[in-house]
Write an enzyme that holds these catalytic residues in place. Sequence first.
Site, PDB file in Angstrom:
ATOM      1  N   GLU A   1       5.100  -5.087   7.031  1.00 41.64           N
ATOM      2  CA  GLU A   1       4.388  -4.021   7.744  1.00 41.64           C
ATOM      3  C   GLU A   1       4.941  -3.772   9.144  1.00 41.64           C
ATOM      4  OE1 GLU A   1       2.959  -6.445   5.962  1.00 41.64           O
ATOM      5  OE2 GLU A   1       1.242  -5.661   4.833  1.00 41.64           O
TER       6      GLU A   1
ATOM      7  N   GLU B   1      -0.486  -9.482  -0.503  1.00 40.17           N
ATOM      8  CA  GLU B   1      -1.887  -9.802  -0.221  1.00 40.17           C
ATOM      9  C   GLU B   1      -2.723  -9.800  -1.510  1.00 40.17           C
ATOM     10  OE1 GLU B   1      -1.927  -6.649   2.726  1.00 40.17           O
ATOM     11  OE2 GLU B   1      -2.498  -8.091   4.270  1.00 40.17           O
TER      12      GLU B   1
ATOM     13  N   ALA C   1       0.859  -1.180   0.000  1.00 44.40           N
ATOM     14  CA  ALA C   1       0.000   0.000   0.000  1.00 44.40           C
ATOM     15  C   ALA C   1       0.899   1.235   0.000  1.00 44.40           C
ATOM     16  CB  ALA C   1      -0.884  -0.016   1.237  1.00 44.40           C
TER      17      ALA C   1
ATOM     18  N   GLY D   1       0.653  -5.137   0.992  1.00 40.03           N
ATOM     19  CA  GLY D   1      -0.579  -5.228   0.200  1.00 40.03           C
ATOM     20  C   GLY D   1      -0.341  -5.870  -1.161  1.00 40.03           C
TER      21      GLY D   1
END
Length: 259
Positions: free
Chosen positions: A133, A113, A66, A110
């Site tokens: 993260e 993911e 992200a 992300g």
Amino acid sequence: MSYECITTRIEGDKVAVITLNRPKALNALNDQLMDELGAALKGFDADPAIGCIVLTGSEKAFAAGADITVMAKFSFADAYKGDFITRNWETIRSIRKPVIAAVSGFALGGGCELAMMCDFIIAADNAKFGQPEIKLGIIPGAGGTQRLPRAVGKAKAMDLALTGRMMDAAEAERAGLVSRVVPLDKLQDEALGAALQICAFSQIATMAAKEAVNRAFEGTLADGIMFERRLFHALFATTDQKEGMDAFVNKRAAHFTHQ
Ligand code: HXC
């Protein structure tokens, strides 16, 4: 439709290829990219000519996570109310046609993911997967703590989530996160080849196979087996089943009409 954060193209009249396209930020995910990706996926899913979708990035990055520059300013209220990049995450899950992730370079946070949201991952030998993260003072927020242990088991998922280290393509294949590893210059051909192979089968059967395998990750084993059994029986109502079995019995190639 014109997009800014992705590009799309059709290969062989039946495979849709979606390429993440924010090269300066290593394809970091933001809401615009996710909105565009959702719209493109939904459009291809609804297009009867398309049998399979390939999602890919650049040689250097599938997606490096992200967008940290956006999240850096968030308060709890911003994060909670805005649901950054995950507000339409379920769109990906709702796609009924097979989606292959063709991953080269970084698939982090992300990005990892997102790759795990696809039906399977074909990786280039330079791919690197991770959930870093923890280094940012946060944890995975788009399914990483749930999908990664299901893919690679608790030990490796904990290792990755707690240390933030990256896993190379060979380790990811050994762990079961990716289905195949190929040299970087063969990645696109390999993914396209798999997609074209899938398109040649009965679309009803490929959709049913996807739906049934996904059931393995929800509910009980008994429920999953029953779901599979019912879909298996239902496929005998299709023209494609008649064609597939007749072709085998008569030693000829099958021509599926997706009916
Ligand atoms: C914003 C990013 C970015 C990211 C890279 N960039 N990752 N920008 N968000 N996630 C930008 C860099 O700032 C830099 O911009 C450019 O991309 C190139 O990156 P470099 O760091 O210069 O490249 P390199 O040295 O090769 O290192 C690559 C890297 C590193 C190891 C991937 O960029 C990195 O660690 N990125 C962050 C990875 C990460 O922590 N991902 C998880 C994010 S949190 P400039 O302008 O300087 O050229 C997350 C949560 C998901 O994903 C859940 C949400 C609900």
